[in-house]
Design a protein around this motif. Structure first.
Motif, PDB file in Angstrom:
ATOM      1  N   ASN A  81       0.816  -1.219   0.000  1.00  0.00           N
ATOM      2  CA  ASN A  81       0.000   0.000   0.000  1.00  0.00           C
ATOM      3  C   ASN A  81       0.848   1.266   0.000  1.00  0.00           C
ATOM      4  O   ASN A  81       0.597   2.210   0.756  1.00  0.00           O
ATOM      5  CB  ASN A  81      -0.975  -0.003   1.182  1.00  0.00           C
ATOM      6  N   GLY A  82       1.882   1.275  -0.844  1.00  0.00           N
ATOM      7  CA  GLY A  82       2.718   2.466  -1.022  1.00  0.00           C
ATOM      8  C   GLY A  82       3.810   2.657   0.002  1.00  0.00           C
ATOM      9  O   GLY A  82       4.542   3.644  -0.052  1.00  0.00           O
ATOM     10  N   LYS A  83       3.952   1.733   0.957  1.00  0.00           N
ATOM     11  CA  LYS A  83       4.974   1.882   2.000  1.00  0.00           C
ATOM     12  C   LYS A  83       5.847   0.641   2.056  1.00  0.00           C
ATOM     13  O   LYS A  83       5.402  -0.458   1.745  1.00  0.00           O
ATOM     14  CB  LYS A  83       4.317   2.112   3.357  1.00  0.00           C
ATOM     15  N   GLY A  84       7.081   0.844   2.499  1.00  0.00           N
ATOM     16  CA  GLY A  84       7.967  -0.298   2.676  1.00  0.00           C
ATOM     17  C   GLY A  84       9.379  -0.019   2.205  1.00  0.00           C
ATOM     18  O   GLY A  84       9.748   1.119   1.902  1.00  0.00           O
ATOM     19  N   THR A  85      10.166  -1.076   2.124  1.00  0.00           N
ATOM     20  CA  THR A  85      11.574  -0.957   1.746  1.00  0.00           C
ATOM     21  C   THR A  85      11.785  -1.148   0.243  1.00  0.00           C
ATOM     22  O   THR A  85      12.918  -1.114  -0.231  1.00  0.00           O
ATOM     23  CB  THR A  85      12.415  -2.007   2.502  1.00  0.00           C
ATOM     24  N   LEU A  86      10.703  -1.341  -0.489  1.00  0.00           N
ATOM     25  CA  LEU A  86      10.755  -1.482  -1.946  1.00  0.00           C
ATOM     26  C   LEU A  86       9.974  -0.348  -2.572  1.00  0.00           C
ATOM     27  O   LEU A  86       8.909   0.028  -2.075  1.00  0.00           O
ATOM     28  CB  LEU A  86      10.130  -2.826  -2.351  1.00  0.00           C
TER      29      LEU A  86
END
Length: 199
Positions: A81-86
């Motif tokens: 949902n648009g967030k993270g380490t990728l």
């Protein structure tokens, strides 16, 4: 819907980027193109696949993982949902990923192997929402993917060449797509046409 994996011989890059001015240690990233528009991807003799510009315009990227060699045990990052380490991006060239190097063994090993030049390609797993099939007089077939429904994983691969099992699976899938559509016979309608001499 069939899950498809495609490999591409494109360099994987290592980047360093400072987030702010007071950042003493810049963050390190692995970056690569997993798809390049209007590039011929020969699958086997007489069969070429292309990805059209705009194929990712409506793609679901709500949950995508970065994997090494499509291996779930070699998780490099995740976008949820648009967030993270990728991060996933698209430009005039195609689709690319950036994944932040972290302290996991997988991340460090892949980063070092890219630095040494041992990893030379990228790949992605996806499903197709639309495509165009062109059969040429010489017997060759070009399939242009015009819509990617969902992106499942992206990441670097050791060998961008296709394995025989992947080629055979793709051949079977394409053969099914190229078979003419068989319409069910309406026997009752045919009988009425014959009886009343209708066309």
């Amino acid at each position: 819907m069939e899950l498809i994996r495609r490999n591409i011989l494109q360099p994987v890059e290592l980047l360093k980027r400072s987030i702010g001015e007071d950042d003493e240690q810049p963050k390190e990233y692995i970056r690569g193109y997993f798809a390049v528009y209007n590039t011929d991807y020969p699958m086997w003799d007489g069969y070429i696949e292309r990805i059209a510009p705009g194929a990712f315009n409506n793609t679901d990227i709500s949950d995508v993982v970065a994997l090494f060699n499509h291996d779930d045990d070699m998780l490099l990052g995740r976008l949820t949902n648009g967030k993270g380490t990728l991060s996933i991006g698209f430009d005039e060239r195609g689709g690319y990923f950036e994944v932040e190097k972290n302290e996991t063994t997988a991340s460090k090993d892949v980063y070092e192997n890219i630095r040494l030049g041992n990893i030379q390609g990228c790949s992605f797993a996806f499903t197709v929402s639309s495509e165009e099939i062109q059969r040429n007089e010489d017997g060759s077939t070009i399939i242009t993917i015009t819509g990617v429904k969902k992106l499942y994983d992206v990441g670097p691969v050791v060998n961008p060449a296709y394995k025989d099992t992947e080629v055979e699976a793709a051949k079977r899938s394409i053969a099914q797509k190229l078979q003419p559509e068989v319409k069910p016979v309406n026997h009752e309608l045919n009988f009425l046409k014959l009886k009343y001499n209708l066309k």
